[in-house]
Design a protein around this motif. Sequence first.
Motif, PDB file in Angstrom:
ATOM      1  N   ILE A 565     -18.630  12.367  -6.563  1.00  0.00           N
ATOM      2  CA  ILE A 565     -19.019  11.659  -7.604  1.00  0.00           C
ATOM      3  C   ILE A 565     -17.923  10.714  -8.017  1.00  0.00           C
ATOM      4  CG2 ILE A 565     -19.508  11.969 -10.076  1.00  0.00           C
ATOM      5  CD1 ILE A 565     -20.596  14.776  -9.595  1.00  0.00           C
ATOM      6  N   ASN A 566     -16.694  11.005  -7.837  1.00  0.00           N
ATOM      7  CA  ASN A 566     -15.558  10.159  -8.156  1.00  0.00           C
ATOM      8  C   ASN A 566     -15.646   8.745  -7.535  1.00  0.00           C
ATOM      9  OD1 ASN A 566     -12.876   9.379  -9.596  1.00  0.00           O
ATOM     10  ND2 ASN A 566     -12.438   9.706  -7.472  1.00  0.00           N
ATOM     11  N   TYR A 567     -16.025   9.169  -6.015  1.00  0.00           N
ATOM     12  CA  TYR A 567     -16.067   7.963  -5.071  1.00  0.00           C
ATOM     13  C   TYR A 567     -17.282   6.941  -5.514  1.00  0.00           C
ATOM     14  CZ  TYR A 567     -17.121   5.375  -0.819  1.00  0.00           C
ATOM     15  OH  TYR A 567     -17.363   4.493  -0.038  1.00  0.00           O
ATOM     16  N   LEU A 568     -18.408   7.645  -5.736  1.00  0.00           N
ATOM     17  CA  LEU A 568     -19.635   6.889  -6.169  1.00  0.00           C
ATOM     18  C   LEU A 568     -19.528   5.962  -7.505  1.00  0.00           C
ATOM     19  CD1 LEU A 568     -22.390   9.410  -5.394  1.00  0.00           C
ATOM     20  CD2 LEU A 568     -21.805   7.307  -4.016  1.00  0.00           C
ATOM     21  N   LEU A 569     -18.636   6.517  -8.359  1.00  0.00           N
ATOM     22  CA  LEU A 569     -18.406   5.878  -9.496  1.00  0.00           C
ATOM     23  C   LEU A 569     -17.177   4.627  -9.439  1.00  0.00           C
ATOM     24  CD1 LEU A 569     -18.268   8.814 -12.235  1.00  0.00           C
ATOM     25  CD2 LEU A 569     -20.215   7.132 -11.793  1.00  0.00           C
ATOM     26  N   THR A 570     -16.434   4.833  -8.334  1.00  0.00           N
ATOM     27  CA  THR A 570     -15.233   3.766  -8.461  1.00  0.00           C
ATOM     28  C   THR A 570     -15.297   3.135  -7.346  1.00  0.00           C
ATOM     29  OG1 THR A 570     -13.924   5.534  -7.324  1.00  0.00           O
ATOM     30  CG2 THR A 570     -13.947   5.490  -9.841  1.00  0.00           C
ATOM     31  N   LYS A 571     -16.340   3.165  -6.513  1.00  0.00           N
ATOM     32  CA  LYS A 571     -16.280   2.289  -5.034  1.00  0.00           C
ATOM     33  C   LYS A 571     -16.457   0.901  -4.913  1.00  0.00           C
ATOM     34  CE  LYS A 571     -21.194   2.717  -3.823  1.00  0.00           C
ATOM     35  NZ  LYS A 571     -22.192   3.263  -2.952  1.00  0.00           N
ATOM     36  N   ASN A 572     -17.061   0.461  -6.179  1.00  0.00           N
ATOM     37  CA  ASN A 572     -17.114  -1.138  -6.437  1.00  0.00           C
ATOM     38  C   ASN A 572     -16.094  -1.758  -7.221  1.00  0.00           C
ATOM     39  OD1 ASN A 572     -19.528  -1.264  -4.610  1.00  0.00           O
ATOM     40  ND2 ASN A 572     -20.490  -0.450  -6.283  1.00  0.00           N
ATOM     41  N   ARG A 573     -15.146  -0.859  -7.822  1.00  0.00           N
ATOM     42  CA  ARG A 573     -14.192  -1.325  -8.585  1.00  0.00           C
ATOM     43  C   ARG A 573     -13.019  -2.269  -7.854  1.00  0.00           C
ATOM     44  NH1 ARG A 573     -11.733   3.413 -12.175  1.00  0.00           N
ATOM     45  NH2 ARG A 573     -10.117   1.853 -12.534  1.00  0.00           N
ATOM     46  N   ASN A 574     -12.638  -3.321  -8.323  1.00  0.00           N
ATOM     47  CA  ASN A 574     -11.738  -4.090  -7.717  1.00  0.00           C
ATOM     48  C   ASN A 574     -10.108  -3.964  -8.476  1.00  0.00           C
ATOM     49  OD1 ASN A 574     -13.415  -5.360  -5.992  1.00  0.00           O
ATOM     50  ND2 ASN A 574     -13.984  -6.697  -7.421  1.00  0.00           N
ATOM     51  N   ASP A 575      -9.555  -2.628  -8.104  1.00  0.00           N
ATOM     52  CA  ASP A 575      -8.317  -2.360  -8.878  1.00  0.00           C
ATOM     53  C   ASP A 575      -7.142  -3.429  -8.178  1.00  0.00           C
ATOM     54  OD1 ASP A 575      -9.628  -0.364 -10.100  1.00  0.00           O
ATOM     55  OD2 ASP A 575      -9.101   1.336  -8.495  1.00  0.00           O
ATOM     56  N   LYS A 576      -6.035  -3.590  -9.208  1.00  0.00           N
ATOM     57  CA  LYS A 576      -4.975  -4.194  -8.649  1.00  0.00           C
ATOM     58  C   LYS A 576      -3.865  -3.475  -8.136  1.00  0.00           C
ATOM     59  CE  LYS A 576      -1.594  -7.278 -10.743  1.00  0.00           C
ATOM     60  NZ  LYS A 576      -1.104  -7.848 -12.094  1.00  0.00           N
ATOM     61  N   THR A 577      -3.500  -3.938  -6.984  1.00  0.00           N
ATOM     62  CA  THR A 577      -2.518  -3.336  -6.451  1.00  0.00           C
ATOM     63  C   THR A 577      -1.316  -3.535  -7.024  1.00  0.00           C
ATOM     64  OG1 THR A 577      -3.641  -3.591  -4.047  1.00  0.00           O
ATOM     65  CG2 THR A 577      -1.291  -3.242  -4.107  1.00  0.00           C
ATOM     66  N   VAL A 578      -0.514  -2.451  -7.376  1.00  0.00           N
ATOM     67  CA  VAL A 578       0.711  -2.475  -8.101  1.00  0.00           C
ATOM     68  C   VAL A 578       1.890  -2.364  -7.175  1.00  0.00           C
ATOM     69  CG1 VAL A 578       2.232  -1.092  -9.847  1.00  0.00           C
ATOM     70  CG2 VAL A 578      -0.275  -1.557 -10.238  1.00  0.00           C
ATOM     71  N   MET A 579       2.863  -3.255  -7.068  1.00  0.00           N
ATOM     72  CA  MET A 579       3.854  -3.013  -6.168  1.00  0.00           C
ATOM     73  C   MET A 579       4.978  -1.904  -6.725  1.00  0.00           C
ATOM     74  SD  MET A 579       3.517  -5.013  -3.795  1.00  0.00           S
ATOM     75  CE  MET A 579       1.939  -4.595  -3.735  1.00  0.00           C
ATOM     76  N   VAL A 580       5.417  -1.101  -5.739  1.00  0.00           N
ATOM     77  CA  VAL A 580       6.398  -0.265  -6.232  1.00  0.00           C
ATOM     78  C   VAL A 580       7.857  -0.834  -6.359  1.00  0.00           C
ATOM     79  CG1 VAL A 580       7.391   2.141  -5.240  1.00  0.00           C
ATOM     80  CG2 VAL A 580       5.093   1.478  -5.066  1.00  0.00           C
ATOM     81  N   TYR A 581       8.570  -0.379  -7.281  1.00  0.00           N
ATOM     82  CA  TYR A 581       9.942  -0.625  -7.423  1.00  0.00           C
ATOM     83  C   TYR A 581      10.734  -0.105  -6.226  1.00  0.00           C
ATOM     84  CZ  TYR A 581      14.694  -1.789  -9.257  1.00  0.00           C
ATOM     85  OH  TYR A 581      15.915  -2.038  -9.051  1.00  0.00           O
ATOM     86  N   MET A 582      11.550  -0.702  -5.527  1.00  0.00           N
ATOM     87  CA  MET A 582      12.354  -0.015  -4.367  1.00  0.00           C
ATOM     88  C   MET A 582      13.917  -0.275  -4.427  1.00  0.00           C
ATOM     89  SD  MET A 582       9.830  -1.088  -1.379  1.00  0.00           S
ATOM     90  CE  MET A 582       8.146  -0.565  -1.101  1.00  0.00           C
ATOM     91  N   ASN A 586      10.557  -6.181  -3.643  1.00  0.00           N
ATOM     92  CA  ASN A 586       9.426  -5.630  -2.793  1.00  0.00           C
ATOM     93  C   ASN A 586       8.644  -6.832  -2.130  1.00  0.00           C
ATOM     94  OD1 ASN A 586       6.836  -4.783  -2.000  1.00  0.00           O
ATOM     95  ND2 ASN A 586       6.967  -2.940  -3.405  1.00  0.00           N
ATOM     96  N   THR A 587       8.745  -6.804  -0.788  1.00  0.00           N
ATOM     97  CA  THR A 587       7.969  -7.845   0.031  1.00  0.00           C
ATOM     98  C   THR A 587       6.582  -7.660   0.103  1.00  0.00           C
ATOM     99  OG1 THR A 587       8.085  -6.338   2.011  1.00  0.00           O
ATOM    100  CG2 THR A 587      10.185  -7.682   1.568  1.00  0.00           C
ATOM    101  N   GLY A 588       6.149  -7.007  -0.903  1.00  0.00           N
ATOM    102  CA  GLY A 588       4.372  -7.168  -0.767  1.00  0.00           C
ATOM    103  C   GLY A 588       3.787  -6.192  -0.124  1.00  0.00           C
ATOM    104  N   ASP A 589       4.320  -5.312   0.457  1.00  0.00           N
ATOM    105  CA  ASP A 589       3.635  -4.276   1.492  1.00  0.00           C
ATOM    106  C   ASP A 589       3.772  -2.739   0.963  1.00  0.00           C
ATOM    107  OD1 ASP A 589       5.984  -3.948   2.396  1.00  0.00           O
ATOM    108  OD2 ASP A 589       5.444  -4.467   4.493  1.00  0.00           O
TER     109      ASP A 589
END
Length: 643
Positions: A565-582, A586-589
């Motif tokens: 159900i969670n997959y069906l509700l969220t499959k079309n969302r365009n979530d923003k990728t958040v960069m992890v602080y290291m 962060n080089t972007g990957d």
Amino acid sequence: MDTLALLATALICLPFVMAIFPAVIKVSKVRSTIVYICGAIVAVLAVITAGMWFMNGGTAITFDLPYTGVFDKIILIGDFLLMFLIIYLSIRHHKAIISLLSIVQTFLVAGIELFGPEAADTLHIRIDWLTFIMILIIGVIGVAIGIYAVGYMHGYHIHHHKEVPDHRSFFFAMIFVFYGAMFGLVLSMSLIWLYFFWEITSVCSFLLIGYTGTQEAIDNSFKALWMNLLGGLGIAVAIAYAICVQGTVNLYDVIDLAILGGQGSAALLPIAMLAFAALTKSAQFPFSGWLLGAMVAPTPSSALLHSATMVKAGVYLLVRLSLAMNGNYVGQMVYLCGGFTFFVASCLAISQSDGKKVLAYSTISNLGLIVACAGAGYQETIWAAVFLIMFHAVSKSMLFQCVGAIENTTGSRDIEDMEGLAVRYPKLAFILMVGIAGMFLAPFGMLVSKWAALKAFVDAPSTLMVLFIVFGSSTTMFYWTKWFAKILGIHASKGRDITKPNEYISMYFHAVLLIALCVGFPFISKYVIEPLMKDMYGFSNAVISEGNIAIMVIMICAIFIVPSINYLLTKNRNDKTVMVYMGGANTGDNKNFIDAAGESKELQVSNWYMTNWFGEDKLFKPAIIVGVLIIVIFMCVVIGGAI
């Protein structure tokens, strides 16, 4: 009855005949087609045989195969052929001393059979509830692994191990020989027949472990051979005693005599020898080394022989002997050896990062729990043991196949290299996660079976076994959890999956079957396990209440429904990728960063494997010593009591 006799004959004999086809066909596509067709025939025969027996009322039946006298002669000749093969290979590889074990046991069995006292006439084949379960495991799970092997072995030789000589014809021939031997083993009432098929499985394991021809593979194959031959010698001694002293060669007569004889009787001697053989085949300490060494073999043989089916021959025999081991020294030897193995092997698994080796130690550990349950011989522990056999066969077969596919795809089977597998190879990750969940998460069958075993030992009471199960089950959490978490880690990109379709067919089949076993738990318990208990004990008590089983089924459904159900509700969302602080830019990957000195660094995150506490150099040799002491002390007590 005549139809079942013909079906049983076909189950045992046809796989041996079918082995000829892949052995002589060298064209890869033709050979693959033949393997598919022959495998399908074996699976259908197994299902029809089991189904027909079930539809006829599920009552234990005994009968002879057509031309039983011819089979007796073939088996006698086969014993010597196996001996000559072992002698030849042992001399060829400068390990001739190992062949002495084969020579001694072959001449002992053949000499007693030909020149010993006349044993009472006996029927040779029995089908009951335990046989029913084993036929389905061998025919369905075994054949599914054979289908997987076709695609896997193609990639193994063509893409990944070009240096290994291509002996796929031999490989598939051995798989079919193994099918026939396992069917013969679980159907046999005669100890002489059981011994013959037992030795074939040992030789098949030996030949497939040494498949690559490297020195490591050869050394490990001979380790497996001498340990399994040691078990074969135990069966040979049991046969000699049964014929010369008890006047029978019927396994069930030997069991009944031991039950009637009671604690410390001479009738326990053949039971002790058979149990010893089962401990070697089940890779219990001190014999665990052969199964670990078997991991050098290609993954299909690890899945088929060394996890899902062949090692089940040992626990199958122990479940057969369980009534005769209840409350005596043989049972104490078996359940202490099994409980100790369960605990120590699960500790050793914590220190491993090689996925295949983790599965090997997990296999040894779970076999240990099944062995402990069989050795105790209580109705509750046998209930748990049979469920463990079923769930372990499906889960571990799927896990070995999946790790093999991951190794072929990524070039590594190290757990640390599986980070972000859910992103990179989602189909493989799904199968792997289902398999891991089936091994240790509630409410999957393995955990429920452990719970039933623990309840039985608490009620017994057996403080030492309770401690083994509690702490052994706790340690499994460490290695399964860190593997599970690694799969769900962050990874930037997907990879190219080169897993063959037939490999996925087998793996998805296993995944669906595992889920079906969990959902169908109440029906299996009511219509298969409870009749088995009545067959063995004359009564059947509910180990787990119907209410608890219903709750478990609801939980299993929720596990799959909620994420869907969670997959069906969220499959079309365009979530923003958040960069992890290291600790840098962060080089972007989310895998690399630039530190304060301007240098490029890769993010390194690794599990803790606790090698200082649970490493092989810390635990393995002491575990072997303890295992030897358990077996030697109790065997001396049993032999002393018999004398």
